[in-house]
Design an enzyme around this catalytic site. Structure first.
Site, short mmCIF file in Angstrom:
data_model
loop_
_atom_site.label_atom_id
_atom_site.label_comp_id
_atom_site.label_asym_id
_atom_site.label_seq_id
_atom_site.Cartn_x
_atom_site.Cartn_y
_atom_site.Cartn_z
N CYS A 197 -10.76 38.39 7.60
CA CYS A 197 -10.77 36.93 7.42
C CYS A 197 -11.55 36.49 6.18
O CYS A 197 -11.43 35.34 5.76
CB CYS A 197 -11.33 36.25 8.66
SG CYS A 197 -10.33 36.50 10.14
N ASN A 203 -5.90 30.60 13.55
CA ASN A 203 -6.55 31.49 12.58
C ASN A 203 -5.47 32.29 11.86
O ASN A 203 -4.87 33.19 12.43
CB ASN A 203 -7.52 32.43 13.31
CG ASN A 203 -8.27 33.34 12.36
OD1 ASN A 203 -7.99 33.41 11.17
ND2 ASN A 203 -9.23 34.08 12.91
N HIS A 257 -13.64 29.05 6.80
CA HIS A 257 -12.59 29.83 7.46
C HIS A 257 -12.33 29.23 8.83
O HIS A 257 -13.25 28.87 9.56
CB HIS A 257 -13.04 31.29 7.58
CG HIS A 257 -12.18 32.11 8.48
ND1 HIS A 257 -10.81 32.20 8.31
CD2 HIS A 257 -12.48 32.86 9.58
CE1 HIS A 257 -10.31 32.99 9.26
NE2 HIS A 257 -11.29 33.38 10.04
#
Length: 326
Positions: free
Chosen positions: A113, A283, A253
């Protein structure tokens, strides 16, 4: 001279996977998902013949059209992804072929990520060194390809999407100013995909054991992410003598709304200065930050101070301070 973002574009598939649909697949419910993650829906690339590179093509084409340049002008492609089309060739090479970037070299960068931040920092150095004048940094993942939709701990979290930015030289003080990037390999046991590499190459046994799906020990990852993502955002602000009043936008994020809120609180930033779209995309791993930049592009002003922050498997985490260039 700095490396500045001069164009951004994104793409998310049409198919919307809602919490209500997930309720029919696993033992979960909308209230539980929203209260713990902030996610209401996510986009899924349903076509089994399409891969991560196919998410990138419309994102990059949109970017090139905005900037008014051709793919032949791109010199380097850094494709940040945890779900490459194949182990090799690199998805960057596949993308270059699909868009006609015949003069570009490229490679994939895998930092889960945090991938887009690692790629942005790396791409900036090719600009700052004078080696290249046009570097394409892509962050995208087809997470649906590695999610077990019988595992309620992970299937509620992830979606598919891609964003891309163009880096070019800037002589006005805008662009990537500073970065703090970190890794801790001891965290790899808590967030990973165990199958498919040289340790556990694909076999009937690895498939039967579910080793090719994303695995996460949620509580441990959450604890590390809340602390480290918040601290690294604060660190890059302190290093550059930035107060919360100096920062126009936090670009976090999009993993979990509670992690985003903790990072904003640590940076002293109010909700209206924080980019949040987790509720509709979930996500998307390397795609979250460039998708935010794309969605907020028309609200960004030249000279705006942005703090980008991420945490991912590896463990990887980091923060970048950049000044918007247009």
């Amino acid at each position: 001279m700095h490396a500045a973002i001069t164009a951004v574009h994104g793409y998310a598939p049409d198919y919307v996977l809602t919490n209500q649909e997930l309720e029919t697949m696993v033992d979960t419910n909308d209230e539980w998902i929203v209260s713990r993650t902030g996610i209401r829906e996510r986009r899924i690339l349903k076509d089994p013949t399409k891969a991560t590179s196919d998410l990138a093509v419309p994102a990059v084409k949109g970017l090139l059209e905005k900037r008014g340049i051709s793919a032949e002008e791109i010199e380097l492609i850094i494709f940040c992804t945890s779900t490459p089309d194949m182990l090799f060739p690199a998805t960057a090479n596949i993308l270059a072929d699909k868009i006609g970037a015949v003069n570009a070299w490229g490679y994939d960068l895998q930092a889960a990520c945090s991938g887009f931040l690692f790629g942005l920092s790396t791409g900036a150095q090719f600009i700052e060194s004078g080696k290249h004048k046009k570097v394409l940094v892509v962050g995208g993942d087809k997470m649906s390809s590695v999610v077990n939709y019988k595992d309620r701990n992970t299937c509620i979290l992830f979606g598919d999407g891609c964003g891309a930015v163009l880096l070019e030289p800037d002589y006005e003080g805008n662009g990537v100013i500073d970065s703090v990037l970190k890794t801790d390999g001891s965290g790899g046991q808590y967030l990973n995909i165990k199958g498919g590499g040289s340790l556990n190459p694909a076999s009937y046994a690895t498939v039967d054991a579910g080793l090719h799906y994303a695995y996460q020990e949620g509580r441990t990852v959450f604890k590390f992410a809340v602390t480290n993502m918040a601290e690294v955002a604060a660190e890059v602000m302190q290093r550059n003598n930035l107060t919360s009043a100096d920062v126009n936008w936090l670009v976090p994020h999009q993993a979990n709304k509670r992690i985003i809120d903790a990072t904003a609180e640590r940076a002293g930033l109010p909700e209206e200065k924080v980019m949040v779209n987790i509720h509709k995309y979930g996500n998307t791993t390397s795609g979250t930050i460039p998708l935010c930049l794309w969605e907020w592009e028309n609200q960004l002003k030249k000279g705006d101070n942005l703090i980008l922050a991420a945490f991912g498997g590896g463990f990887t985490w980091g923060s970048i301070y950049l000044k918007w260039a247009y």
